[in-house]
Design a protein around this motif. Sequence first.
Motif, short mmCIF file in Angstrom:
data_model
loop_
_atom_site.label_atom_id
_atom_site.label_comp_id
_atom_site.label_asym_id
_atom_site.label_seq_id
_atom_site.Cartn_x
_atom_site.Cartn_y
_atom_site.Cartn_z
N ALA A 99 0.69 -1.34 -0.09
CA ALA A 99 -0.19 0.24 0.06
C ALA A 99 0.79 1.08 -0.20
N ALA A 100 1.97 1.10 0.75
CA ALA A 100 2.88 2.33 0.77
C ALA A 100 3.52 2.52 -0.54
N ALA A 101 3.79 1.58 -1.14
CA ALA A 101 4.52 1.55 -2.51
C ALA A 101 3.65 2.18 -3.49
N VAL A 102 2.16 1.90 -3.28
CA VAL A 102 1.29 2.35 -4.44
C VAL A 102 0.99 3.59 -4.38
N LEU A 103 0.94 4.00 -3.00
CA LEU A 103 0.74 5.53 -2.65
C LEU A 103 2.00 6.38 -3.13
N LEU A 104 3.05 5.75 -2.94
CA LEU A 104 4.38 6.45 -3.17
C LEU A 104 4.34 6.81 -4.90
N ALA A 105 4.20 5.62 -5.46
CA ALA A 105 4.07 5.69 -7.13
C ALA A 105 3.01 6.54 -7.53
N THR A 106 1.87 6.47 -6.97
CA THR A 106 0.92 7.56 -7.37
C THR A 106 1.24 8.77 -6.90
N GLY A 107 1.77 9.44 -5.94
CA GLY A 107 2.17 10.53 -5.57
C GLY A 107 3.28 11.17 -6.93
N ALA A 108 4.19 10.22 -7.07
CA ALA A 108 5.16 10.35 -8.07
C ALA A 108 4.55 10.54 -9.42
N LEU A 109 3.52 9.92 -9.77
CA LEU A 109 3.14 10.20 -11.00
C LEU A 109 2.06 11.39 -11.14
N MET A 110 1.66 11.77 -9.89
CA MET A 110 0.64 13.13 -9.87
C MET A 110 1.66 14.27 -9.98
N LEU A 111 2.76 14.15 -9.34
CA LEU A 111 3.80 15.27 -9.39
C LEU A 111 4.22 15.30 -10.74
N THR A 112 4.76 14.24 -11.42
CA THR A 112 4.95 14.33 -12.71
C THR A 112 3.87 15.03 -13.70
N LEU A 113 2.71 14.57 -13.52
CA LEU A 113 1.62 15.03 -14.32
C LEU A 113 1.34 16.41 -14.06
N THR A 114 1.29 16.95 -12.95
CA THR A 114 1.24 18.46 -12.73
C THR A 114 2.20 19.40 -13.39
N ARG A 115 3.34 18.88 -13.54
CA ARG A 115 4.37 19.49 -14.27
C ARG A 115 4.76 19.39 -15.76
N THR A 116 3.90 18.58 -16.29
CA THR A 116 3.71 18.44 -17.62
C THR A 116 2.96 19.29 -18.51
N PHE A 117 2.02 19.90 -17.75
CA PHE A 117 1.30 21.06 -18.47
C PHE A 117 1.79 22.28 -18.29
N VAL A 118 1.38 23.28 -19.37
CA VAL A 118 1.97 24.54 -19.16
C VAL A 118 0.80 25.35 -18.61
N PRO A 119 1.22 26.14 -17.59
CA PRO A 119 0.25 26.87 -17.00
C PRO A 119 -0.47 28.09 -17.96
N ALA A 120 -1.71 28.34 -17.62
CA ALA A 120 -2.41 29.15 -18.61
C ALA A 120 -1.80 30.60 -18.24
N PRO A 121 -1.81 31.55 -19.13
CA PRO A 121 -1.36 32.77 -18.75
C PRO A 121 -2.36 33.52 -18.05
N ALA A 122 -1.74 34.43 -16.98
CA ALA A 122 -2.60 35.11 -15.87
C ALA A 122 -3.44 36.10 -16.76
N PRO A 123 -4.91 35.92 -16.36
CA PRO A 123 -5.72 37.00 -17.11
C PRO A 123 -5.41 38.66 -16.65
N ARG A 124 -5.34 39.55 -17.67
CA ARG A 124 -5.26 40.92 -17.70
C ARG A 124 -6.37 41.49 -16.86
N VAL A 125 -6.20 42.04 -15.92
CA VAL A 125 -7.41 42.84 -15.20
C VAL A 125 -7.46 44.32 -15.94
#
Length: 173
Positions: A35-61
Amino acid sequence: SNSSLAQGPYSVCRIFCPDCLIQHPMAAPRSYSMAAAVLLATGALMLTLTRTFVPAPAPRVIAAAPHVEALPAATLALAAAAAPSAAYADDGSVWIPALSAVGAGFAIGLAAIGSGVGQGIASGRCIDGISRQPEVADDLRGVLLLSLAFMESLTIYGLVIALVLLFANPLIK
């Protein structure tokens, strides 16, 4: 060596013996480590996926003009009172026919989806009932056909609403 654990026909105790119903003493620690290994692998996968997407530009006010203030409540009430008259199409307006076509699509689409799901569930339950008690097959079949007719009538009502919106729209003068 495992004679105290294995009390069935097996000479060596497995992780879970189907005959003697004894668990291996290392089953719980193995389970926790997996269970700890699966949670660690899932956390690493989520961390990797969040870094693959380019953030949207901030909206101009855009700052509002200094002379524009909040609309008073009376103006909003007048606009709400005048809104129903704006729904009727003028001579050159295409909004009402276009939105009526979209509404007709939703009407027939939702009616068909709802009726299809309902008919599938009812037919499946009828088949289950007939397979459990074949002697009541005639009664179940009659009730099923009656309920399928009622469900199909709701689809026909959706079709009628769609046809009214397309060809006899009361919002178009």
